[in-house]
Every structure is written in structure tokens, then in C-alpha cells.
Design a protein around this motif. Structure first.
Motif, PDB file in Angstrom:
ATOM      1  N   ASP A 139      -3.317  -5.729  -5.406  1.00 28.39           N
ATOM      2  CA  ASP A 139      -2.377  -5.038  -4.602  1.00 28.39           C
ATOM      3  C   ASP A 139      -1.387  -6.159  -4.097  1.00 28.39           C
ATOM      4  OD1 ASP A 139      -0.817  -3.327  -2.850  1.00 28.39           O
ATOM      5  OD2 ASP A 139      -2.740  -2.885  -1.686  1.00 28.39           O
ATOM      6  N   ASP A 188       1.381  -5.968  -1.984  1.00 22.63           N
ATOM      7  CA  ASP A 188       1.705  -5.614  -0.695  1.00 22.63           C
ATOM      8  C   ASP A 188       0.456  -6.156   0.208  1.00 22.63           C
ATOM      9  OD1 ASP A 188       3.959  -4.571  -1.333  1.00 22.63           O
ATOM     10  OD2 ASP A 188       3.310  -2.587  -1.652  1.00 22.63           O
ATOM     11  N   GLN A 189      -0.786  -5.752  -0.261  1.00 20.18           N
ATOM     12  CA  GLN A 189      -2.043  -6.147   0.773  1.00 20.18           C
ATOM     13  C   GLN A 189      -2.114  -7.711   0.614  1.00 20.18           C
ATOM     14  OE1 GLN A 189      -3.832  -4.189   2.662  1.00 20.18           O
ATOM     15  NE2 GLN A 189      -5.037  -5.914   3.157  1.00 20.18           N
ATOM     16  N   LEU A 190      -2.001  -8.270  -0.444  1.00 21.82           N
ATOM     17  CA  LEU A 190      -2.086  -9.647  -0.422  1.00 21.82           C
ATOM     18  C   LEU A 190      -0.929 -10.524   0.219  1.00 21.82           C
ATOM     19  CD1 LEU A 190      -3.200 -12.313  -1.834  1.00 21.82           C
ATOM     20  CD2 LEU A 190      -1.609 -11.978  -3.765  1.00 21.82           C
ATOM     21  N   SER A 194       0.558  -9.128   2.957  1.00 21.43           N
ATOM     22  CA  SER A 194      -0.105  -8.686   4.141  1.00 21.43           C
ATOM     23  C   SER A 194      -0.905  -9.666   4.882  1.00 21.43           C
ATOM     24  CB  SER A 194      -0.159  -7.456   4.512  1.00 21.43           C
ATOM     25  OG  SER A 194      -0.492  -7.041   5.762  1.00 21.43           O
ATOM     26  N   ASN A 195      -2.051 -10.094   4.230  1.00 15.48           N
ATOM     27  CA  ASN A 195      -3.190 -11.020   4.457  1.00 15.48           C
ATOM     28  C   ASN A 195      -2.667 -12.376   4.431  1.00 15.48           C
ATOM     29  OD1 ASN A 195      -4.653  -8.744   4.358  1.00 15.48           O
ATOM     30  ND2 ASN A 195      -5.587  -9.179   2.405  1.00 15.48           N
ATOM     31  N   ASN A 244      -0.566 -12.669   7.952  1.00 13.08           N
ATOM     32  CA  ASN A 244      -1.594 -12.655   8.822  1.00 13.08           C
ATOM     33  C   ASN A 244      -2.463 -13.946   9.133  1.00 13.08           C
ATOM     34  OD1 ASN A 244      -0.770 -10.059   9.766  1.00 13.08           O
ATOM     35  ND2 ASN A 244      -2.474  -9.092   8.576  1.00 13.08           N
ATOM     36  N   TYR A 245      -2.601 -14.584   7.960  1.00 15.94           N
ATOM     37  CA  TYR A 245      -3.326 -15.648   7.733  1.00 15.94           C
ATOM     38  C   TYR A 245      -2.435 -17.009   8.569  1.00 15.94           C
ATOM     39  CZ  TYR A 245      -6.038 -19.842   6.321  1.00 15.94           C
ATOM     40  OH  TYR A 245      -6.786 -21.171   6.189  1.00 15.94           O
TER      41      TYR A 245
END
Length: 87
Positions: free
Chosen positions: A73, A75-77, A79-80, A83-84
Motif C-alpha cells: 500500500d 499511501d500507507q508506506l 505515511s509511515n 511519520n518516522y
């Protein structure tokens, strides 16, 4: 005056050194190494449940990748990752 030999044993100057060397060799043979492992170290060497779960998850992911069913995914990658690096 006549001086004669009176059963004096022959003196070996190296005998004392030889005896000391033999004693040191015997002491070295008697000594042995000893290893003691503390109970904390024994607990650390045991396999933790987290390690077991992690290995199971890795095997599942390997199987998905090999079969071609593993989807990322994006988008999820992203986003993560954002955030990191913000933290």
C-alpha cells in the motif's frame, strides 16, 4: 693427614631447578577452568515469544512474496515514512 671420600652423594646443581619445574607442571595439571552461567544469562539465552512471532511473520511474508500475492500500500508506506522522519 689423609682425607678420603666418606659416601658423599654427588651434587647435581640442576636437580633443584628440575624439581621446581616438575612441581609447577603438577600444579598446572591440577588447575582447571570453571564456567558458571547466571540465571539471568540463562533466561536471556532462551527463545522469547516475540522472536517466535517475528519469525512466523517473516515466513508468512516470504510465502506471500514467492506466490506473488504480497501487495504494498503505497499511501500507507509514504505515511509511515513521513511519520518516522518527523519524529
Amino acid at each position: 693427614m689423609k682425607i678420603s671420600k666418606m659416601n658423599i652423594p654427588a651434587i647435581n646443581p640442576y636437580k633443584a631447578n628440575q624439581a621446581k619445574t616438575e612441581q609447577l607442571a603438577q600444579k598446572a595439571k591440577m588447575q582447571s577452568d570453571k564456567l558458571e552461567i547466571s540465571s539471568e544469562a540463562k533466561q536471556l539465552s532462551e527463545v522469547s515469544p516475540v522472536t517466535v512471532q517475528r519469525n512466523e511473520r517473516v515466513e508468512q511474508l516470504k510465502a506471500k512474496i514467492e506466490s506473488g500475492t504480497y501487495k504494498i500500500d503505497a499511501d500507507q508506506l509514504a505515511s509511515n515514512l513521513a511519520n518516522y522522519y518527523k519524529a
